[in-house]
Write an enzyme that holds these catalytic residues in place. Structure first.
Site, PDB file in Angstrom:
ATOM      1  N   LYS A 158      -7.894  -1.723   5.906  1.00  0.00           N
ATOM      2  CA  LYS A 158      -7.992  -2.399   4.462  1.00  0.00           C
ATOM      3  C   LYS A 158      -7.035  -3.589   4.252  1.00  0.00           C
ATOM      4  O   LYS A 158      -7.472  -4.595   3.858  1.00  0.00           O
ATOM      5  CB  LYS A 158      -7.712  -1.408   3.435  1.00  0.00           C
TER       6      LYS A 158
ATOM      7  N   SER B 278      -7.341   3.927   8.337  1.00  0.00           N
ATOM      8  CA  SER B 278      -7.756   3.719   6.857  1.00  0.00           C
ATOM      9  C   SER B 278      -7.093   2.486   6.326  1.00  0.00           C
ATOM     10  O   SER B 278      -7.415   1.786   5.909  1.00  0.00           O
ATOM     11  CB  SER B 278      -7.763   4.872   6.152  1.00  0.00           C
TER      12      SER B 278
ATOM     13  N   HIS C 269       0.655  -1.268  -0.123  1.00  0.00           N
ATOM     14  CA  HIS C 269      -0.065  -0.034   0.051  1.00  0.00           C
ATOM     15  C   HIS C 269       0.730   1.270   0.073  1.00  0.00           C
ATOM     16  O   HIS C 269       1.706   1.387   0.568  1.00  0.00           O
ATOM     17  CB  HIS C 269      -0.980  -0.160   1.255  1.00  0.00           C
TER      18      HIS C 269
ATOM     19  N   ARG D 297     -13.757  12.181   4.272  1.00  0.00           N
ATOM     20  CA  ARG D 297     -12.482  13.040   4.521  1.00  0.00           C
ATOM     21  C   ARG D 297     -12.047  13.875   3.422  1.00  0.00           C
ATOM     22  O   ARG D 297     -11.406  14.947   3.499  1.00  0.00           O
ATOM     23  CB  ARG D 297     -11.329  12.052   5.092  1.00  0.00           C
TER      24      ARG D 297
ATOM     25  N   ASP E 105     -14.667   2.279   6.451  1.00  0.00           N
ATOM     26  CA  ASP E 105     -13.731   3.221   5.783  1.00  0.00           C
ATOM     27  C   ASP E 105     -13.938   3.916   4.343  1.00  0.00           C
ATOM     28  O   ASP E 105     -13.697   4.730   4.443  1.00  0.00           O
ATOM     29  CB  ASP E 105     -12.420   2.295   5.489  1.00  0.00           C
TER      30      ASP E 105
END
Length: 434
Positions: A187, A183, A82, A168, A161
């Site tokens: 995930k 967040s 990520h 956001r 999320d």
């Protein structure tokens, strides 16, 4: 418990208990907490911060809001990757097929653009026909068959999320370390991988502007991973200037294809090799980082990564011919050259200003949540350290019309800073935190 009391506590700098956070998130998913109440709490978190226990509680509350993928039927260790968001960051599109080509199974659940940063899903969807909405069974079946899948976050995977992520973006609460950490890690935990590689961006074009902020975010996420039994490594990387040369959805896919064919820009190649080697070690496909780097290089040079990308595209309904012929990707009607106003060495290429130009062109969702135009963007022929002459072409603007092209050109030119002496070298990787 009352939502009002939870919001007030956080507004006043007090700590929300795990029970309060869990109640608040569950009530939001049920519609009993409104968007404006959640927005108020997010703004309080933005200004007041969260403790380690609060951040962990928020992460797990979001995980529990949906399903968790069971990947045990897929042989071997599964590794997830990520990025915290950058400008021109098409690393996932390069790295997923490379890792799969080496034999590491990858289920990559990605997001859309957030604020001024592009999203992998918006980018990959510029491939004609590419489907990012797959069922859990379809994802697992595809990975078992060809080794990799790139999908959007489903309605059932961390739905809290997904709702908060969008909110956001619209309430100027993106740049919050606990909110980013929760967040990302919610995930990653729900996606079911055994180990996680985090690319934490630091610099002008990142949400974390300083290395110290990136270190804090990285350590927070690594700690969360450790506490839930996920081997997690965070790599703090440079985002002062855009990564690679292309900024914009279809333009970045084109550059990713060129990279998979062995013709990528040096900074993008270096980052993919560094992240890929860590993923291969975590996945037990390499004993050392050097062995992992060699395997990634071989996948780049042999073309096996490009071949795997064709398999992924075809499996997800896209046109695999784009790998052989990137001109099949959607193109903007207007291309305008950016001409250097000065001679000398490029000392700075402000990634944030380039991102603002991309938002102005309509290539990012920006601050209004609009659908991005896949065709527009910027291609940078000259970057930090290059010596240029006045009148030389610095890059190109790809735009929907001449007016937008002129506006974007002005913004991009303001991102450049010139000097008579060459600048010090800029490292791609600042630090690795494990």
């Amino acid at each position: 418990m009352r939502p009002l009391d939870i919001i007030r506590k956080k507004r006043d700098g007090e700590e929300n208990s795990p029970e309060e956070i869990n109640f608040f998130i569950e009530a939001y998913i049920r519609g009993e907490v409104s968007d404006f109440q959640m927005a108020a709490w997010l703004m309080a978190v933005y200004f007041r911060g969260m403790s380690a226990s609060e951040t962990a509680a928020l992460t797990m509350a979001m995980v529990r809001s949906g399903c968790t993928l069971d990947l045990s039927c897929i042989p071997g260790r599964k590794v997830d990757k990520h990025s915290t968001g950058g400008v021109g960051d098409k690393t996932t599109i390069v790295l997923v097929p490379l890792l799969a080509a080496v034999g590491l199974p990858v289920i990559k659940v990605s997001g859309r653009s957030l604020g001024f940063t592009g999203g992998t899903i918006d980018k990959i969807e510029s491939v004609p026909g590419f489907r990012t909405e797959l069922s859990t069974q379809q994802m697992v079946d595809q990975v078992r068959r060809i080794g990799a899948v790139i999908v959007a976050q489903s309605e059932n995977l961390v739905p809290a999320d997904k709702k908060i992520y969008a909110l956001r973006d619209l309430t100027a609460t993106v740049e919050s370390i606990p909110l980013i950490a929760a967040s990302v890690m919610s995930k990653k935990i729900a996606a079911g991988a055994d180990a996680i590689v985090l690319d934490v961006k630091a610099g002008l074009g990142a949400f974390m502007k300083t290395i110290a902020e990136a270190q804090q975010l990285a350590q927070t996420m690594v700690s969360i991973g450790k506490n839930v039994g996920k081997e997690t490594v965070a790599v703090i990387t440079n985002m002062d200037q855009p990564l690679g040369r292309a900024v914009g959805n279809s333009l970045e896919v084109k550059e990713a294809i060129e990279t998979l064919k062995g013709n990528g820009p040096p900074d993008l190649v270096e980052l993919c090799v560094r992240l890929g080697s860590i993923a291969l070690v975590l996945g037990r496909k390499a004993l050392t980082l050097a062995e992992g780097e060699k395997a990634v290089h071989e996948a780049l040079c042999s073309g096996s990564g490009a071949a795997k990308f064709k398999e992924i595209i075809e499996a997800q309904g896209g046109n695999p011919a784009v790998v052989d012929d990137p001109t099949l990707l959607p193109k903007a009607p207007v291309v305008r050259e950016i001409v250097s106003p000065a001679s000398g060495y490029i000392w700075q290429l402000d990634a944030y200003k380039v991102a603002r130009a991309e938002v102005e062109l309509g290539g990012c969702r920006g601050e209004v949540g609009a659908s991005p135009d896949p065709t527009v963007g910027i291609v940078l022929h000259r970057k930090v350290g290059d010596k240029v002459s006045a009148g030389e072409v610095l890059g190109e603007i790809h735009a929907g019309n001449e007016r937008l092209a002129l506006t974007a050109e002005e913004i991009v030119l303001s991102a450049y800073n010139f000097n008579s002496e060459p600048p010090p070298p800029q490292p791609i990787v600042h630090e690795v935190i494990a």
